[in-house]
Design an enzyme around this catalytic site. Structure first.
Site, short mmCIF file in Angstrom:
data_model
loop_
_atom_site.label_atom_id
_atom_site.label_comp_id
_atom_site.label_asym_id
_atom_site.label_seq_id
_atom_site.Cartn_x
_atom_site.Cartn_y
_atom_site.Cartn_z
N GLY A 1 -11.33 33.11 -60.35
CA GLY A 1 -11.12 33.35 -58.93
C GLY A 1 -12.38 33.86 -58.25
N GLY B 1 -7.26 38.33 -52.21
CA GLY B 1 -6.57 37.28 -51.48
C GLY B 1 -6.56 35.99 -52.28
CB THR C 1 -7.30 41.65 -56.82
OG1 THR C 1 -7.20 40.36 -57.40
CG2 THR C 1 -8.77 42.00 -56.67
N1 ASP Z 1 -8.48 37.04 -55.38
C1 ASP Z 1 -7.77 37.04 -56.62
C2 ASP Z 1 -7.91 35.71 -57.30
O1 ASP Z 1 -7.88 34.72 -56.63
C3 ASP Z 1 -6.33 37.30 -56.48
C4 ASP Z 1 -6.00 38.53 -55.70
O2 ASP Z 1 -6.80 39.05 -54.94
O3 ASP Z 1 -4.88 38.97 -55.87
O4 ASP Z 1 -8.01 35.70 -58.50
#
Ligand code: ASP
Length: 316
Positions: free
Chosen positions: A212, A234, A182
């Protein structure tokens, strides 16, 4: 005088120096620095916060090191499905897309939704059709292919487990060691307007259709001139349950927390208690930034008109 400022992230999680070669670390630092400079350049010539966050996120989406745009991870079906959102704190206008395929820069599509769809959130085929109609740049599947991402997916594609963006991570099903992908940016412009943008490929081997926190307004992305602009990274499922970004805003609005205090309350207390690993970047309308995470590291950067420039990876 109004301070101009931009902060970016490229994901948080178990990012340890001992796992990183000097070359890879340098590539990450360079990618972060280029995106930061692209966003700051917009602010420096008097551009808006919304244009600055978009410019920074586009650079990160074009960089295969980060799990967004070109570097998006594979779903359980071996596809790339991307989520993104953008929000203007001066108007509360917002645009978001989820589960789009073949869109080169999902943040641009999110902005297009904000400006020209009459809606806030489009998903799947509807979002892709809207991209076509608006002339948003599309790319063939091969553009999103990388051996590294493919191998990440191949290792677990026959299981029901899904994995955050790190080859050496344990599977999320076991909730152990993890790193998140992300990308995101928050900025404050010369008029004291703030904005936020977030873009992601989600999680490797995620269920087809899974969305997400990143594109959800008030969860992974939020901006309101009265309080703050926030972009999270996250374990999305837990950030959703915590209503993370809006919670930071509420602590500022209703409890008079400073930006830093509010970010720490949500990331270091509330999410830790929920076993929610990750972090966020925040900005207020005075140009104060907060970069807070409860994981071993977070790819991050900050630049402002006080002459500060920070690129960070590990907790230091
Ligand atoms: N928050 C993102 C998701 O759950 C993943 C990430 O932040 O890496 O899709």
């Amino acid at each position: 005088m109004q301070k101009i400022s931009i902060a970016i992230h490229g994901g948080a999680g178990t990012i340890l120096k001992e796992d990183m070669s000097p070359e890879i670390e340098e590539a990450y630092r360079q990618g972060l620095s280029e995106a930061l400079e692209a966003g700051y350049a917009v602010l420096e010539i008097g551009g808006t916060a919304i244009h600055a966050v978009k410019a920074a996120v586009v650079m990160l989406e074009d960089n295969p090191l980060f799990n967004a745009g070109k570097g998006a991870v594979f779903t359980k079906k071996g596809l790339n499905e991307m989520d993104a959102a953008i929000m203007d704190g001066s108007t509360l206008d917002a645009g978001a897309i989820a589960g789009v395929r073949n869109v080169r820069n999902p943040v641009e599509l999110a902005e297009e939704v904000m400006l020209h769809s009459g809606h806030v959130f489009l998903s799947g085929k509807g979002a892709n059709d809207f991209a076509l109609k608006q002339g948003i740049k599309l790319e063939p599947d091969e553009y999103f292919y990388s051996q590294y991402r493919y191998d990440q997916w191949r290792e677990i594609r026959d299981s029901d487990l899904y994995q955050l963006d790190h080859k050496n991570d344990k599977l999320v099903g076991l909730l152990k060691d993890k790193k998140f992908g992300t990308v995101g940016a928050v900025a404050c412009d010369k008029d004291g307007n703030i904005a936020a943008a977030t873009s992601t490929g989600g999680m490797t081997n995620k269920q087809y259709g899974r969305i997400g926190d990143s594109p959800m307004i008030g969860i992974g992305t939020y901006a309101n001139n009265k309080t703050c602009a926030i972009s999270c990274t996250g374990h999305g499922e837990i950030f959703i349950k915590a209503v993370a970004a809006y919670d930071v805003s509420c602590l500022m609005e209703y409890k008079n927390f400073t930006l830093q205090q509010a970010c720490e309350e949500v990331i270091l207390k509330k999410l830790v208690a929920m076993n929610g690993e990750g972090g966020l970047i925040g900005m207020d309308a005075k140009g104060n930034a907060a970069l807070v995470f409860n994981s071993a590291g977070m790819y991050r950067g900050l630049k402002n008109s006080d002459g500060e420039k920070i690129i960070g990876i590990y907790a230091d």
